[in-house]
Enzyme design. Sequence first.
Site, PDB file in Angstrom:
ATOM      1  N   CYS A  19      65.195  56.760  72.568  1.00  0.00           N
ATOM      2  CA  CYS A  19      65.596  56.894  71.164  1.00  0.00           C
ATOM      3  C   CYS A  19      64.395  57.129  70.265  1.00  0.00           C
ATOM      4  CB  CYS A  19      66.361  55.654  70.725  1.00  0.00           C
ATOM      5  SG  CYS A  19      65.472  54.106  71.005  1.00  0.00           S
TER       6      CYS A  19
ATOM      7  N   GLU B 116      71.901  51.403  65.920  1.00  0.00           N
ATOM      8  CA  GLU B 116      70.768  52.290  66.173  1.00  0.00           C
ATOM      9  C   GLU B 116      71.351  53.574  66.748  1.00  0.00           C
ATOM     10  OE1 GLU B 116      67.732  53.156  69.579  1.00  0.00           O
ATOM     11  OE2 GLU B 116      67.612  51.044  68.981  1.00  0.00           O
TER      12      GLU B 116
END
Length: 685
Positions: free
Chosen positions: A302, A263
């Site tokens: 994020c 990620e």
Amino acid sequence: MNVMANRPRRLESYVCGRWVAGAKDGVPLLDAATGAPVAFIDSTGIDFKAVLAYGREKAGPALRRLSFHERAAMLKALGQALMERKEEFYALSTATGATRADSWIDIEGGIGTLLSYASKGRRELPNTRVLLDGEVETLSKDGSFSARHILSPLQGVAVHINAFNFPCWGMLEKIAPTLLAGVPTVVKPASQTAYLTELMVRRIVETGILPEGALQLVCGSVGDLLDHVEGQDAVTFTGSAATGRKLKTHRAIVDNSVRFTMEADSLNAAVLGLDAAPGTEEFDLFVREVAREMTAKAGQKCTAIRRVIAPRSCSEALIAGLRDRLGKTAIGNPADEAVRMGPLASLDQREEVRARIRDLSADAEIVAGDPDNPSVVSGDAMAGAFLNPVLLYCDRPAAARAVHDVEAFGPVSTVMPYDTAEEAVDLARRGKGSLVASVFTNDPGFAEEVVLGLAPFHGRVMIGNRASAKSSTGHGSPLPVLVHGGPGRAGGGEELGGMRGVKHYMQRTAVQGAPTLLSAVTGRWVPGAEVRLDGEHPFRKSLAELRIGDQLVTATRTVTLEDIEHFAHFTGDTFYAHMDEAAAKANPFFDGRVAHGYLIVSFAAGLFVDPAPGPVLANYGVDNLRFLTPVNPGDTLGVTLTCKEINPRANAEHGEVRWDCNVTNQHGATVAQYDVLTMVAKTKG
């Protein structure tokens, strides 16, 4: 040991069954708000090859001996134990720069993920150690050779390398599906906030709930750990794309085809609909959501909104609304209850964000906030890593590059105008793949066009409007039941997503063989496998007596026209195919009046049910019901009922039994096929 002592302490790693400090004094970790040392971190001297071997050899077999339900119960107990200690985590979390609200996401959000996986594991997985994937595939005409896919736990270790922004949630959201799958873990938190992860792991170890070696912790560099990963291991990484690419191409990972999930950077977009003009509820919701995503965790998420895509006609009003809302955000020491946004995680991180703002300024102008002169209500603006929210405006986003390429990992967003839905989709796609996008609109047509345009480029798309405003979890909230990850720039990986996340740590294998042997391996009876007809009705058997393959062949019953008409009038289902001979014959699927499908199911139950009390306690469902051959008046029905799967419930006096129910007519043709689900007592009362 008092881990909450005011003086900075040396963090320790938990490896090979003990807590160990690095061989060196370590690098100081500073309080994000005050700049005071919190801890020192170092992992020098750890034998990382031994760490992986310990997980594989000590914890792996212990975890695999447990069933999914036992592992789920383990996660539940762990989540409950951590929740009892949450205030200790909150107290230390302020040093990371997190306010109470920010810490809730990290601490209770992480614990909630553990509990969610515990609950879903009990509800959705069998009380076995192997999962079935898909249906049986018959590979021969005579049924003597079949196949099905199974999922079994990897026999290695999952290495989780995490980011600094969520020291608790980042660990817990990864170890929950890993441990449920039956795979031990090694967690490497980002150094800057590792002291909070270390505290939580200490409390986990103290509970004694996990098998020894199921969770190991490395505080500091992972050294040569990745040199020793093997084909049964898995590696996950959350952080910058540059670091992720280096890890992904590590020789051992490539040579051994190690599962790698990343990620990475994500330029998430929020799109304001063409219908959402100033004054509409959607416009106001959009302003609140963008401001919230800019300030929660000081924009260090994020999933935070980096690009704000809005109709050109609304841009000025949107900027004014955001400027006003951001200007009212109290920034300061997160220990201050009046503060709504704390500092960034470190002074280095603040300098990094300032540099990225300068990059963005090549395409955009700052319209709110001064990155060089933070204004705070408490704390030291210079000693702490404070940064006021910064809003930029890019007037020609289609011709710009930096705004679609540069992520400032802090309270920074860029407004970009568009004129058509197609243009909005194009701008969002220029992020080259993101974790999440949101669309705020009350127009179904706009929602359909934009969401379908965004979906291939995003792991998640949230639609916001007035109807869901009170219940929506928001743009930036990853949920245990939904996939978290994204294509392209976002890393190309997936986490969470309920049981999807568990299966990432399991190997899918196609098993072929004779049906009886296939049933023995998978724990579920398949057509063609051996059956047992011992004269005792299977419903008279407790779980202790019942065996897969126990079968009942019932007597028969002939369906009459009177049965059909009575059922129709009794239930109110007078569909023409049951009541009108001519109309039924005109139907290409029928040759005259037919029995109701649910009449067939009811008659089947009447044929196979044993009426006496226990051990069968309840019928709680029917799965995969299909009607395959029409039943006409005069047809005779019989049932073959076979025990298909036995699933005892942990810590309960009953279990679930799945029965294969095959209803046939006088010609042997299957007229209905389905699974009957019952609750059965473990022993006869």
